[in-house]
Write an enzyme that holds these catalytic residues in place. Structure first.
Site, mmCIF file in Angstrom:
data_model
loop_
_atom_site.group_PDB
_atom_site.id
_atom_site.type_symbol
_atom_site.label_atom_id
_atom_site.label_comp_id
_atom_site.label_asym_id
_atom_site.label_seq_id
_atom_site.Cartn_x
_atom_site.Cartn_y
_atom_site.Cartn_z
ATOM 1 N N HIS A 104 4.965 29.593 14.825
ATOM 2 C CA HIS A 104 5.116 29.330 16.257
ATOM 3 C C HIS A 104 4.444 28.028 16.716
ATOM 4 O O HIS A 104 4.980 27.320 17.560
ATOM 5 C CB HIS A 104 4.548 30.502 17.069
ATOM 6 C CG HIS A 104 5.174 31.817 16.743
ATOM 7 N ND1 HIS A 104 6.487 32.108 17.027
ATOM 8 C CD2 HIS A 104 4.665 32.937 16.147
ATOM 9 C CE1 HIS A 104 6.767 33.339 16.643
ATOM 10 N NE2 HIS A 104 5.681 33.861 16.095
ATOM 11 N N GLU A 132 0.560 32.246 12.345
ATOM 12 C CA GLU A 132 0.970 31.959 13.718
ATOM 13 C C GLU A 132 1.222 30.464 13.926
ATOM 14 O O GLU A 132 2.151 30.076 14.630
ATOM 15 C CB GLU A 132 -0.094 32.465 14.698
ATOM 16 C CG GLU A 132 -0.156 33.980 14.824
ATOM 17 C CD GLU A 132 1.126 34.554 15.397
ATOM 18 O OE1 GLU A 132 1.566 34.122 16.477
ATOM 19 O OE2 GLU A 132 1.703 35.449 14.749
ATOM 20 N N HIS A 145 -2.307 38.194 20.048
ATOM 21 C CA HIS A 145 -1.342 38.182 18.945
ATOM 22 C C HIS A 145 -0.852 36.752 18.726
ATOM 23 O O HIS A 145 -0.834 36.258 17.617
ATOM 24 C CB HIS A 145 -0.180 39.120 19.274
ATOM 25 C CG HIS A 145 0.896 39.137 18.233
ATOM 26 N ND1 HIS A 145 1.925 40.048 18.248
ATOM 27 C CD2 HIS A 145 1.132 38.346 17.162
ATOM 28 C CE1 HIS A 145 2.733 39.822 17.220
ATOM 29 N NE2 HIS A 145 2.278 38.791 16.555
#
Length: 268
Positions: A134, A130, A83
């Protein structure tokens, strides 16, 4: 030699005035220096306390069958897939640092296999999301300060952990037979010697929970660390895949856990 008293007194007064002015100037200078030092300390404190300065990384893997059972996608994967890798503090730390898939061309075969977009496998949109959310924060560390370093490190940690292999080794496999939460957590805890965060989907009725996601944490030196969590921790799938109406939350210790097999594949 004769000194006029009035002139002498005036001279002494002028000297005293100069001394006093000098003293005032010195005090003012000292005050300025102290203020500068204070500003410097405040500035340092602000940097250290910045919400984007992280101390822990969370490597997150999800079980494709669970995700796709809720979102009507075809998982095609009978192993735990990535993930993401999330710093414990900060999101979207640099909106101008755009994702560029050409910078990770050599990683793409591994990315497509171990970090697929479960809804649109041919797309790089998931990786872009992502990175923006992040990766730009993880890049505060020199060891992760490029897209290639970030995605390469995620793959490295994933393979080092080999969560899927560890679970199979200890006979935690997809099955129509339910597991206890403590059994699953105990296997992971005993093998890695750190506490994971295990998340489930909780269907209405509460008789069973579906294993969905496992987080394992690292410190800033990429050494394993305990994951901290609240029993009410909840992650909506819409937060990362623009999916509506589904959420992972920390598994309940007392509720049986269903670890669903890949659709059409017999349980082990």
């Amino acid at each position: 030699m004769t000194i006029n008293a009035e002139s002498g007194n005036r001279h002494i007064g002028e000297v005293m005035t100069e001394v006093q002015e000098s003293s005032v100037n010195m005090k003012s200078l000292a005050l300025v220096v102290l203020l500068c030092l204070a500003c410097g300390l405040m500035s340092s404190s602000f940097v250290l306390a910045s919400p984007h300065m992280w101390s822990k990384l969370i490597l997150t893997q999800h079980w494709p069958s669970t995700f796709c059972s809720m979102e009507h996608c075809d998982p095609k994967f009978d192993y735990w897939t990535l993930h993401g890798l999330w710093p414990d503090k900060g999101q979207e730390c640099n909106s101008s640092w755009h994702f560029n898939v050409t910078l990770i061309q050599d990683l793409l075969p591994d990315m497509q296999k171990w970090w697929p977009d479960l809804i649109t496998p041919a797309s790089s949109e998931f990786w872009q999301y992502e990175w923006q959310k992040h990766g730009t924060c993880a890049a505060k560390a020199e060891s992760l300060n490029s897209q290639h370093k970030y995605f390469g490190k995620v793959l490295e940690l994933y393979h080092t952990l080999d969560l899927d292999g560890v679970m199979k080794k200890f006979n935690i496999v997809p099955s129509e037979t339910y597991y206890t939460f403590d059994h699953i957590e105990g296997i992971i805890l005993n093998f890695y010697s750190v506490k994971p965060k295990i998340q489930c989907i909780h269907p209405k009725g509460g008789k069973v929970q579906i294993l969905g996601q496992i987080e394992i944490c690292f410190n800033s030196d990429f050494q394993l660390a305990n994951c901290e969590h609240s029993e009410t921790d909840t992650l909506r799938l819409i937060d990362f895949l623009n999916v509506k109406g589904t959420e992972f939350s920390v598994c309940d210790h007392a509720t049986p856990v269903y670890y669903p097999p890949l659709k059409g594949k017999p349980s082990m």
